[in-house]
Motif scaffolding. Structure first.
Motif, PDB file in Angstrom:
ATOM      1  N   ASN A 271       8.447  -1.467  -0.963  1.00 50.60           N
ATOM      2  CA  ASN A 271       8.851  -1.377   0.434  1.00 50.60           C
ATOM      3  C   ASN A 271       7.848  -0.464   1.133  1.00 50.60           C
ATOM      4  O   ASN A 271       6.941   0.060   0.498  1.00 50.60           O
ATOM      5  CB  ASN A 271      10.260  -0.797   0.528  1.00 50.60           C
ATOM      6  CG  ASN A 271      10.949  -1.259   1.796  1.00 50.60           C
ATOM      7  OD1 ASN A 271      10.296  -1.647   2.765  1.00 50.60           O
ATOM      8  ND2 ASN A 271      12.261  -1.222   1.791  1.00 50.60           N
ATOM      9  N   SER A 272       8.013  -0.272   2.442  1.00 52.39           N
ATOM     10  CA  SER A 272       7.126   0.668   3.113  1.00 52.39           C
ATOM     11  C   SER A 272       7.958   1.684   3.868  1.00 52.39           C
ATOM     12  O   SER A 272       9.034   1.369   4.375  1.00 52.39           O
ATOM     13  CB  SER A 272       6.187  -0.073   4.063  1.00 52.39           C
ATOM     14  OG  SER A 272       6.928  -0.811   4.996  1.00 52.39           O
ATOM     15  N   CYS A 273       7.449   2.925   3.911  1.00 50.27           N
ATOM     16  CA  CYS A 273       8.227   3.998   4.527  1.00 50.27           C
ATOM     17  C   CYS A 273       7.775   4.257   5.961  1.00 50.27           C
ATOM     18  O   CYS A 273       8.524   4.776   6.774  1.00 50.27           O
ATOM     19  CB  CYS A 273       8.097   5.271   3.699  1.00 50.27           C
ATOM     20  SG  CYS A 273       6.420   5.962   3.734  1.00 50.27           S
ATOM     21  N   GLY A 274       6.531   3.893   6.273  1.00 51.65           N
ATOM     22  CA  GLY A 274       6.029   4.128   7.625  1.00 51.65           C
ATOM     23  C   GLY A 274       5.572   5.558   7.855  1.00 51.65           C
ATOM     24  O   GLY A 274       5.075   5.885   8.927  1.00 51.65           O
ATOM     25  N   LEU A 275       5.739   6.436   6.862  1.00 55.80           N
ATOM     26  CA  LEU A 275       5.471   7.863   7.072  1.00 55.80           C
ATOM     27  C   LEU A 275       4.404   8.437   6.150  1.00 55.80           C
ATOM     28  O   LEU A 275       3.718   9.390   6.502  1.00 55.80           O
ATOM     29  CB  LEU A 275       6.771   8.665   6.866  1.00 55.80           C
ATOM     30  CG  LEU A 275       7.907   8.313   7.826  1.00 55.80           C
ATOM     31  CD1 LEU A 275       9.216   8.930   7.351  1.00 55.80           C
ATOM     32  CD2 LEU A 275       7.571   8.770   9.243  1.00 55.80           C
ATOM     33  N   CYS A 276       4.268   7.859   4.949  1.00 57.59           N
ATOM     34  CA  CYS A 276       3.324   8.423   3.987  1.00 57.59           C
ATOM     35  C   CYS A 276       1.889   8.201   4.479  1.00 57.59           C
ATOM     36  O   CYS A 276       1.658   7.391   5.373  1.00 57.59           O
ATOM     37  CB  CYS A 276       3.532   7.787   2.611  1.00 57.59           C
ATOM     38  SG  CYS A 276       3.002   6.067   2.540  1.00 57.59           S
ATOM     39  N   PRO A 277       0.925   8.941   3.920  1.00 51.47           N
ATOM     40  CA  PRO A 277      -0.466   8.794   4.388  1.00 51.47           C
ATOM     41  C   PRO A 277      -0.957   7.348   4.322  1.00 51.47           C
ATOM     42  O   PRO A 277      -1.630   6.877   5.243  1.00 51.47           O
ATOM     43  CB  PRO A 277      -1.251   9.688   3.428  1.00 51.47           C
ATOM     44  CG  PRO A 277      -0.266  10.689   2.932  1.00 51.47           C
ATOM     45  CD  PRO A 277       1.060  10.006   2.899  1.00 51.47           C
ATOM     46  N   ALA A 278      -0.586   6.630   3.245  1.00 52.37           N
ATOM     47  CA  ALA A 278      -1.058   5.243   3.117  1.00 52.37           C
ATOM     48  C   ALA A 278      -0.491   4.380   4.241  1.00 52.37           C
ATOM     49  O   ALA A 278      -1.208   3.588   4.859  1.00 52.37           O
ATOM     50  CB  ALA A 278      -0.658   4.678   1.754  1.00 52.37           C
ATOM     51  N   CYS A 279       0.808   4.548   4.521  1.00 50.63           N
ATOM     52  CA  CYS A 279       1.429   3.783   5.609  1.00 50.63           C
ATOM     53  C   CYS A 279       0.782   4.130   6.950  1.00 50.63           C
ATOM     54  O   CYS A 279       0.518   3.251   7.768  1.00 50.63           O
ATOM     55  CB  CYS A 279       2.927   4.066   5.690  1.00 50.63           C
ATOM     56  SG  CYS A 279       3.906   3.072   4.549  1.00 50.63           S
ATOM     57  N   ARG A 280       0.538   5.419   7.155  1.00 49.39           N
ATOM     58  CA  ARG A 280      -0.052   5.830   8.437  1.00 49.39           C
ATOM     59  C   ARG A 280      -1.438   5.233   8.615  1.00 49.39           C
ATOM     60  O   ARG A 280      -1.786   4.752   9.691  1.00 49.39           O
ATOM     61  CB  ARG A 280      -0.147   7.359   8.520  1.00 49.39           C
ATOM     62  CG  ARG A 280       1.178   8.003   8.841  1.00 49.39           C
ATOM     63  CD  ARG A 280       1.062   9.522   8.724  1.00 49.39           C
ATOM     64  NE  ARG A 280       2.371  10.140   8.799  1.00 49.39           N
ATOM     65  CZ  ARG A 280       2.955  10.488   9.945  1.00 49.39           C
ATOM     66  NH1 ARG A 280       2.341  10.288  11.090  1.00 49.39           N
ATOM     67  NH2 ARG A 280       4.148  11.039   9.937  1.00 49.39           N
TER      68      ARG A 280
ATOM     69  N   VAL B 153       0.815  -1.225   0.000  1.00 49.07           N
ATOM     70  CA  VAL B 153       0.000   0.000   0.000  1.00 49.07           C
ATOM     71  C   VAL B 153       0.847   1.274   0.000  1.00 49.07           C
ATOM     72  O   VAL B 153       0.365   2.334  -0.393  1.00 49.07           O
ATOM     73  CB  VAL B 153      -0.999   0.090   1.194  1.00 49.07           C
ATOM     74  CG1 VAL B 153      -1.950  -1.078   1.191  1.00 49.07           C
ATOM     75  CG2 VAL B 153      -0.288   0.233   2.523  1.00 49.07           C
ATOM     76  N   CYS B 154       2.101   1.180   0.441  1.00 45.14           N
ATOM     77  CA  CYS B 154       2.922   2.392   0.602  1.00 45.14           C
ATOM     78  C   CYS B 154       3.036   3.158  -0.722  1.00 45.14           C
ATOM     79  O   CYS B 154       3.250   2.577  -1.778  1.00 45.14           O
ATOM     80  CB  CYS B 154       4.314   2.025   1.109  1.00 45.14           C
ATOM     81  SG  CYS B 154       5.398   3.456   1.243  1.00 45.14           S
ATOM     82  N   ASN B 155       2.889   4.482  -0.624  1.00 45.83           N
ATOM     83  CA  ASN B 155       2.904   5.316  -1.826  1.00 45.83           C
ATOM     84  C   ASN B 155       4.296   5.756  -2.237  1.00 45.83           C
ATOM     85  O   ASN B 155       4.514   6.148  -3.374  1.00 45.83           O
ATOM     86  CB  ASN B 155       2.091   6.598  -1.582  1.00 45.83           C
ATOM     87  CG  ASN B 155       0.621   6.298  -1.441  1.00 45.83           C
ATOM     88  OD1 ASN B 155       0.128   5.349  -2.036  1.00 45.83           O
ATOM     89  ND2 ASN B 155      -0.070   7.091  -0.653  1.00 45.83           N
ATOM     90  N   THR B 156       5.232   5.759  -1.296  1.00 37.54           N
ATOM     91  CA  THR B 156       6.516   6.389  -1.608  1.00 37.54           C
ATOM     92  C   THR B 156       7.631   5.383  -1.876  1.00 37.54           C
ATOM     93  O   THR B 156       8.324   5.486  -2.878  1.00 37.54           O
ATOM     94  CB  THR B 156       6.952   7.337  -0.475  1.00 37.54           C
ATOM     95  OG1 THR B 156       6.907   6.615   0.742  1.00 37.54           O
ATOM     96  CG2 THR B 156       6.040   8.534  -0.386  1.00 37.54           C
ATOM     97  N   ALA B 157       7.812   4.407  -0.990  1.00 38.25           N
ATOM     98  CA  ALA B 157       8.916   3.468  -1.183  1.00 38.25           C
ATOM     99  C   ALA B 157       8.496   2.411  -2.202  1.00 38.25           C
ATOM    100  O   ALA B 157       7.422   1.838  -2.089  1.00 38.25           O
ATOM    101  CB  ALA B 157       9.273   2.804   0.140  1.00 38.25           C
TER     102      ALA B 157
HETATM  103 ZN    ZN Z   1       4.687   4.615   3.023  1.00 38.04          ZN
END
Ligand code: ZN
Length: 338
Positions: free
Chosen positions: A57-66, A50-54
């Motif tokens: 991978n996942s960034c943990g910070l983008c709106p989707a990750c949050r 789901v992560c939009n930026t990485a």
């Molecule tokens: Zn993310």
């Protein structure tokens, strides 16, 4: 992408490639013992998707990750059979949601402790697994896949999860912030499960129960009165507790047999209690210890098959104390213990 997951290298490598190559299946079954990372890997994978930026991978910070981490991502659906069974209504609700276009690339459905699906619910889910209405990734996790209908299992790509090594558990505990003597001890006693190790390291029921199992074995091997014996049976607790507690008993008896047969300390799980193991191992011969181990294993199977817990506990204690025959006839009292 899955770096935070301890162990399970094969599964991690597979998903790394599948995600990068864009060749994920639409349904997986993660199966293996409890506490070895099935749910963690399922969630890490879903978050990476789901992560939009990485990328991959996942960034943990983008709106989707949050949103994902808060459990409010619109594409994420979680059914959990841990506490109570997953009913048909929950599956219907999930199916309703799948009709709509996902917010991102696909719907993500995590069915945790999937053996908790009722027969009706599993049957309804089967239809969706056979013909998903749109882009969706199902991940079922289960420590008891044999309880799932074979039709459901056959629709999923099966990913086996293995018990973790002691080193993996040690590093997992350290990552979780545990320190000191408890770490190697919990890693040894946890039987390959990081979840169990964390419970032990946090000072849960486990260490007390190892102590109690050791003392119980001593009583059974050196002779115990009937009143004490029935008290011990009660102390084994209700079904779920008894399953955990008999595991400690099993590990202890295995050590007694191993020590008796090999005299090699390196094989013992309870190596830090060598003196007690040594003393107790002298109290019974090898075949008797092997029979005790078989009795404990048999009782654990019966517990999973929903036998009466009290009778199972009493039968177990009577047999371990040598007061009942394997055929269920109690020498001391003449009672049937089956
Ligand atoms: Zn993310």
């Amino acid at each position: 992408m899955l770096d935070g997951i301890i162990g399970q290298e094969l599964a991690k490598r597979y998903f790394q490639r599948a995600v990068e190559g864009g060749c994920l299946a639409h349904a997986y079954l993660f199966h293996g013992p409890a506490g070895v990372g099935k749910k963690s890997l399922a969630r890490a994978l879903a978050q990476a998707l789901v992560c939009n930026t990485a990328e991959n991978n996942s960034c943990g910070l983008c709106p989707a990750c949050r949103m994902f981490l808060a459990g409010s991502h619109p594409d994420l659906r979680v059914l959990d059979g841990a506490e109570k069974s997953i009913g048909i209504a929950q599956v219907r609700e999930l199916q309703q949601a799948l009709v709509y276009r996902p917010y991102g690339a696909r719907h993500l459905c995590l069915v945790q402790e999937a053996e908790g699906l009722t027969a009706e619910a599993a049957n309804a889910l089967l239809k969706t697994l056979e013909e998903p209405p749109g882009p969706v990734l199902f991940i079922l996790t289960s420590a008891r896949p044999e309880r799932l209908p074979p039709t459901v299992v056959s629709r999923c790509l099966k990913i086996p999860f293995r018990p973790l090594t002691r080193d993996e558990i040690t590093s997992g505990l350290e990552t979780m912030g545990f320190k000191g003597d408890m770490v190697p001890l919990a890693a040894r006693l946890a039987g390959g499960s990081l979840g169990r190790a964390a419970e032990l390291a946090a000072g849960g029921d486990g260490l007390d129960w190892r102590e109690k199992a050791a003392n119980m074995a001593e009583e059974f091997l050196s002779g115990i009165g009937t009143a004490e014996l029935f008290a011990r049976a009660r102390e084994l607790g209700e079904r779920a507790e008894m399953l955990v507690r008999t595991e400690y008993l099993l590990l202890w008896y295995r050590d007694l047999l191993l020590w008796r047969e090999t005299g090699f300390e390196g094989l013992l799980i309870n190596a830090d209690r060598l003196e007690q193991v040594r003393v107790q191992a002298r109290l019974a011969d090898g075949p008797a210890l092997a029979r005790s181990i078989a009795t404990i294993e048999d009782t654990r199977k019966k517990l999973l098959a929903n036998v009466n817990v009290r009778l199972a506990a009493e039968g177990l204690c009577l047999r371990l104390a040598g007061l009942a025959e394997e055929d269920g006839y109690d020498r001391a009292t003449g009672w049937s213990t089956v």
